[in-house]
Design a protein around this motif. Structure first.
Motif, PDB file in Angstrom:
ATOM      1  N   THR A  17     -22.262   5.804 -47.615  1.00  0.00           N
ATOM      2  CA  THR A  17     -22.346   6.447 -46.309  1.00  0.00           C
ATOM      3  C   THR A  17     -23.633   5.998 -45.630  1.00  0.00           C
ATOM      4  N   ARG A  18     -23.521   5.540 -44.399  1.00  0.00           N
ATOM      5  CA  ARG A  18     -24.688   5.082 -43.650  1.00  0.00           C
ATOM      6  C   ARG A  18     -24.538   5.487 -42.195  1.00  0.00           C
ATOM      7  N   PRO A  19     -25.636   5.526 -41.444  1.00  0.00           N
ATOM      8  CA  PRO A  19     -25.532   5.963 -40.053  1.00  0.00           C
ATOM      9  C   PRO A  19     -24.541   5.105 -39.274  1.00  0.00           C
ATOM     10  N   ILE A  20     -23.802   5.744 -38.387  1.00  0.00           N
ATOM     11  CA  ILE A  20     -22.891   4.970 -37.557  1.00  0.00           C
ATOM     12  C   ILE A  20     -23.657   3.852 -36.858  1.00  0.00           C
ATOM     13  N   ARG A  21     -22.989   2.726 -36.678  1.00  0.00           N
ATOM     14  CA  ARG A  21     -23.652   1.564 -36.091  1.00  0.00           C
ATOM     15  C   ARG A  21     -24.157   1.851 -34.677  1.00  0.00           C
ATOM     16  N   GLU A  22     -23.485   2.805 -33.991  1.00  0.00           N
ATOM     17  CA  GLU A  22     -23.885   3.121 -32.620  1.00  0.00           C
ATOM     18  C   GLU A  22     -25.257   3.767 -32.532  1.00  0.00           C
ATOM     19  N   PHE A  23     -25.729   4.355 -33.638  1.00  0.00           N
ATOM     20  CA  PHE A  23     -27.013   5.054 -33.576  1.00  0.00           C
ATOM     21  C   PHE A  23     -28.142   4.107 -33.172  1.00  0.00           C
ATOM     22  N   ALA A  24     -28.046   2.834 -33.521  1.00  0.00           N
ATOM     23  CA  ALA A  24     -29.092   1.865 -33.187  1.00  0.00           C
ATOM     24  C   ALA A  24     -29.279   1.724 -31.679  1.00  0.00           C
ATOM     25  N   GLU A  25     -28.272   2.118 -30.881  1.00  0.00           N
ATOM     26  CA  GLU A  25     -28.403   2.026 -29.428  1.00  0.00           C
ATOM     27  C   GLU A  25     -29.484   2.959 -28.891  1.00  0.00           C
ATOM     28  N   LEU A  26     -29.852   3.977 -29.665  1.00  0.00           N
ATOM     29  CA  LEU A  26     -30.899   4.908 -29.240  1.00  0.00           C
ATOM     30  C   LEU A  26     -32.304   4.364 -29.480  1.00  0.00           C
ATOM     31  N   ASP A  27     -32.421   3.340 -30.335  1.00  0.00           N
ATOM     32  CA  ASP A  27     -33.731   2.869 -30.748  1.00  0.00           C
ATOM     33  C   ASP A  27     -34.488   2.206 -29.597  1.00  0.00           C
ATOM     34  N   LYS A  28     -35.750   2.614 -29.439  1.00  0.00           N
ATOM     35  CA  LYS A  28     -36.648   2.056 -28.423  1.00  0.00           C
ATOM     36  C   LYS A  28     -37.936   1.613 -29.116  1.00  0.00           C
ATOM     37  N   ASP A  29     -38.648   0.693 -28.475  1.00  0.00           N
ATOM     38  CA  ASP A  29     -40.015   0.342 -28.872  1.00  0.00           C
ATOM     39  C   ASP A  29     -40.125  -0.006 -30.357  1.00  0.00           C
ATOM     40  N   LYS A  30     -39.256  -0.879 -30.806  1.00  0.00           N
ATOM     41  CA  LYS A  30     -39.296  -1.277 -32.213  1.00  0.00           C
ATOM     42  C   LYS A  30     -40.535  -2.113 -32.501  1.00  0.00           C
ATOM     43  N   ARG A  31     -41.241  -1.769 -33.594  1.00  0.00           N
ATOM     44  CA  ARG A  31     -42.440  -2.488 -34.009  1.00  0.00           C
ATOM     45  C   ARG A  31     -42.244  -3.006 -35.434  1.00  0.00           C
ATOM     46  N   ASP A  32     -42.599  -4.268 -35.654  1.00  0.00           N
ATOM     47  CA  ASP A  32     -42.521  -4.883 -36.977  1.00  0.00           C
ATOM     48  C   ASP A  32     -43.905  -4.895 -37.618  1.00  0.00           C
ATOM     49  N   PHE A  33     -43.986  -4.416 -38.870  1.00  0.00           N
ATOM     50  CA  PHE A  33     -45.241  -4.339 -39.592  1.00  0.00           C
ATOM     51  C   PHE A  33     -45.296  -5.285 -40.795  1.00  0.00           C
ATOM     52  N   GLY A  34     -44.152  -5.706 -41.285  1.00  0.00           N
ATOM     53  CA  GLY A  34     -44.123  -6.477 -42.523  1.00  0.00           C
ATOM     54  C   GLY A  34     -44.141  -7.970 -42.298  1.00  0.00           C
ATOM     55  N   GLY A  66     -30.326  25.667 -38.119  1.00  0.00           N
ATOM     56  CA  GLY A  66     -29.264  24.812 -38.624  1.00  0.00           C
ATOM     57  C   GLY A  66     -28.958  23.642 -37.717  1.00  0.00           C
ATOM     58  N   GLN A  67     -28.607  22.503 -38.344  1.00  0.00           N
ATOM     59  CA  GLN A  67     -28.220  21.317 -37.600  1.00  0.00           C
ATOM     60  C   GLN A  67     -27.286  20.474 -38.453  1.00  0.00           C
ATOM     61  N   PHE A  68     -26.609  19.525 -37.801  1.00  0.00           N
ATOM     62  CA  PHE A  68     -25.795  18.547 -38.516  1.00  0.00           C
ATOM     63  C   PHE A  68     -26.677  17.391 -39.005  1.00  0.00           C
ATOM     64  N   THR A  69     -26.140  16.616 -39.943  1.00  0.00           N
ATOM     65  CA  THR A  69     -26.687  15.300 -40.222  1.00  0.00           C
ATOM     66  C   THR A  69     -26.265  14.348 -39.101  1.00  0.00           C
ATOM     67  N   LEU A  70     -26.792  13.144 -39.137  1.00  0.00           N
ATOM     68  CA  LEU A  70     -26.235  12.102 -38.285  1.00  0.00           C
ATOM     69  C   LEU A  70     -24.780  11.864 -38.682  1.00  0.00           C
ATOM     70  N   PRO A  71     -23.943  11.420 -37.735  1.00  0.00           N
ATOM     71  CA  PRO A  71     -22.617  10.947 -38.135  1.00  0.00           C
ATOM     72  C   PRO A  71     -22.755   9.679 -38.984  1.00  0.00           C
ATOM     73  N   ARG A  72     -21.966   9.615 -40.045  1.00  0.00           N
ATOM     74  CA  ARG A  72     -22.064   8.495 -41.000  1.00  0.00           C
ATOM     75  C   ARG A  72     -20.709   7.826 -41.183  1.00  0.00           C
ATOM     76  N   GLU A  73     -20.749   6.521 -41.385  1.00  0.00           N
ATOM     77  CA  GLU A  73     -19.548   5.762 -41.719  1.00  0.00           C
ATOM     78  C   GLU A  73     -19.349   5.815 -43.227  1.00  0.00           C
ATOM     79  N   VAL A  74     -18.097   6.002 -43.655  1.00  0.00           N
ATOM     80  CA  VAL A  74     -17.768   6.148 -45.067  1.00  0.00           C
ATOM     81  C   VAL A  74     -16.921   4.958 -45.507  1.00  0.00           C
ATOM     82  N   THR A  75     -17.360   4.271 -46.556  1.00  0.00           N
ATOM     83  CA  THR A  75     -16.590   3.169 -47.138  1.00  0.00           C
ATOM     84  C   THR A  75     -16.612   3.295 -48.652  1.00  0.00           C
ATOM     85  N   LEU A  76     -15.690   2.613 -49.303  1.00  0.00           N
ATOM     86  CA  LEU A  76     -15.637   2.611 -50.758  1.00  0.00           C
ATOM     87  C   LEU A  76     -16.673   1.655 -51.329  1.00  0.00           C
TER      88      LEU A  76
END
Length: 506
Positions: free
Chosen positions: A339-356, A322-332
């Motif tokens: 519901t989308r991932p909290i904006r802070e989650f992007a701080e964990l991102d490393k080594d971003k690669r663009d393919f498109g 068992g585990q939780f989901t990511l924390p999500r921001e809730v708006t109307l």
């Protein structure tokens, strides 16, 4: 207040035993599917998020925990905390069964900060009527515990006893302050076995008075509303619950039990007026028992439990479950919630690669990443210029061909998460609707060692599912299937999120 002053067990001794139980599982845990970016116990079984709050400079997330097994069992409260919602540390276990009203489990509940600056938890004390199992129903009452530091708790006993011996389910209090008064809602299965949410009120947080049934489920098959929540959002009020007994219909309510919400209006002292249909929080295979809370900046945040309802559950052989989901921001978003991932989650991102951008022909594929334990994928598809019947990503793709497919299906006009190529765990697929008339589709996909979360069009819909890859490297492949022509991907990027666990690195 009915305080049971004589404990059945010494709380500190029970916590020490439970801590040792978790440590024993952690020492031999197999990490092949253990999450790097989602909250889970070090070992043992977890379920519902509990007591979500911000207290004395830290975010606190408690959870239902069975420390002596990897299947559901006598519930304790585990605990993690964070200063920033990004990096989490493990705290001492918070509560274990220690007196008569909770001798078979310290069940779910919520946390609030009192006017005198203490953290107050309300939870359900649980006993089996027959002393063994649920065959004859539950004896459940709402209890209270208080902490000065948010880590160590003093139990105060029962504050809301069950008013009718015929009630077999009476649990999961959610508390908030409304003006000068405290409000509590919890789930009830009435003597007629109908699912309702009851509201109580209090001036002092100790003595609670019944107000009214604030919500009655209209479906006669729904016999219990677990883990209810009630909160304001914009100029509306939201009531959410996890419905037991809801029958599947088409694409809806396909899981064993299903968590969703309704939106309406409410004024203290009055009834709740429902203004929307029931809407699922999450369209995936594994989502249940969400709980929301308000961050210091006013955002409404939610955690859900990725519930492994369907056998087999392969991770329970690995020393955890068992585990939780990511924390999500809730708006109307008009008649439903975004519901989308909290904006802070992007701080964990490393080594971003663009393919498109990428143009793919019919039945074409392209390998993007050869091995990924975690991934934060953002992909935009030009639906108006694409003729492929399916456009998507094979995730957790191992050398034996195992993978989980996340794609847009033009025949269904839905996003699909399809696990039919998985060796481990339950299979099947789930879908989320897409408004094709918009001409484009935006997907954000969060991949962890054993799970996938799909956010459709900035969280208008979400799907959360376990995905247990086979042995070997875990590739990411872009694919198209069938149709009259090409697929147009206007943008595609993949980053590698770091771990959330404090001081562990990778």
């Amino acid at each position: 207040m009915n305080i049971e002053s004589m404990p059945t067990y010494d709380q500190s001794e029970q916590l020490a035993k439970a801590t040792a139980g978790v440590a024993a599982f952690a020492a031999k845990r197999n990490d092949r599917w253990y999450p790097l970016d989602h909250i889970a116990s070090d070992g043992g079984w977890i379920n519902d998020p509990n007591g979500l709050c911000y207290f004395k400079g830290r975010y606190h997330a408690f959870y239902q925990l069975h420390p002596y097994g990897t299947q559901w069992g006598p519930m304790h409260w585990g605990h993690v905390s964070s200063a920033d919602l990004v990096t989490w540390r493990r705290e001492p276990l918070a509560m274990a069964p220690s007196f008569e009203a909770e001798k078979d489990g310290v069940f779910s509940g919520s946390a609030v900060v009192s006017d005198d600056g203490k953290l107050v938890i309300y939870y359900t004390g649980h006993r089996w009527r027959n002393g063994v199992n649920e065959d004859e129903g539950n004896l459940q009452e709402q209890c209270m515990a208080v902490s000065d530091d948010g880590v160590h708790f003093e139990k105060k006993g029962v504050v809301v006893p069950c008013p009718d011996d015929r009630i077999l389910h009476f649990r999961d209090p959610k508390v908030w302050k409304q003006g000068d008064e405290w409000r509590m809602v919890f789930g009830v299965s009435t003597p007629e076995h109908k699912g309702e949410i009851w509201m109580y009120r209090s001036d002092d947080m100790v003595n609670w008075t019944f107000d009214r049934p604030i919500y009655r489920h209209p479906d006669p098959d729904v016999f219990m509303l677990e883990c209810p929540d009630m909160f304001p959002l914009g100029d509306k009020w939201v009531i959410c619950y996890s419905a037991m007994g809801l029958e599947p219909k088409g694409f809806q309510a396909r899981n064993h039990n299903n968590a969703g919400y309704v939106i309406g209006s409410w004024e203290p002292g009055g009834d709740f007026h429902q203004e929307t249909d029931f809407h699922l929080w999450d369209d995936g295979h594994n989502y249940y028992a969400p709980q929301t809370f308000q961050a210091p900046d006013g955002r409404r945040l939610v955690f859900g439990w990725m519930a492994p309802f369907t056998q087999p559950i392969p991770m329970e052989d690995d020393g955890w479950c068992g585990q939780f989901t990511l924390p999500r921001e809730v708006t109307l978003a008009e008649d439903h919630l975004r519901t989308r991932p909290i904006r802070e989650f992007a701080e964990l991102d490393k080594d971003k690669r663009d393919f498109g951008p990428i143009e793919l022909g019919v039945n074409e594929s392209r390998d993007l990443v050869s091995d990924a334990l975690t991934a934060d994928i953002q992909m935009d598809i030009d639906l108006s210029s694409s003729q492929a019947e399916r456009i998507g990503l094979e995730l957790h793709r191992t050398p034996n061909g195992d993978h989980t497919l996340v794609c847009y299906d033009d025949q269904l006009e839905r996003v699909v998460i399809d696990r039919h190529c998985n060796t481990y765990g339950d299979r099947g697929y789930r879908t989320a609707p897409v408004d094709k008339s918009a001409g484009s589709l935006k997907l954000r996909i969060i991949v962890d060692r054993g799970s996938i979360e799909v956010y459709v069009n900035d969280g208008l819909e979400v799907m959360s599912s376990y995905s247990f890859p086979a042995d070997g490297p875990r590739a990411i492949r872009l694919i198209t299937e069938s149709g009259e022509g090409k697929a147009m991907i206007t943008s595609l990027s993949i980053a590698t999120p770091d771990t959330i666990w404090e001081g562990t690195g990778r």
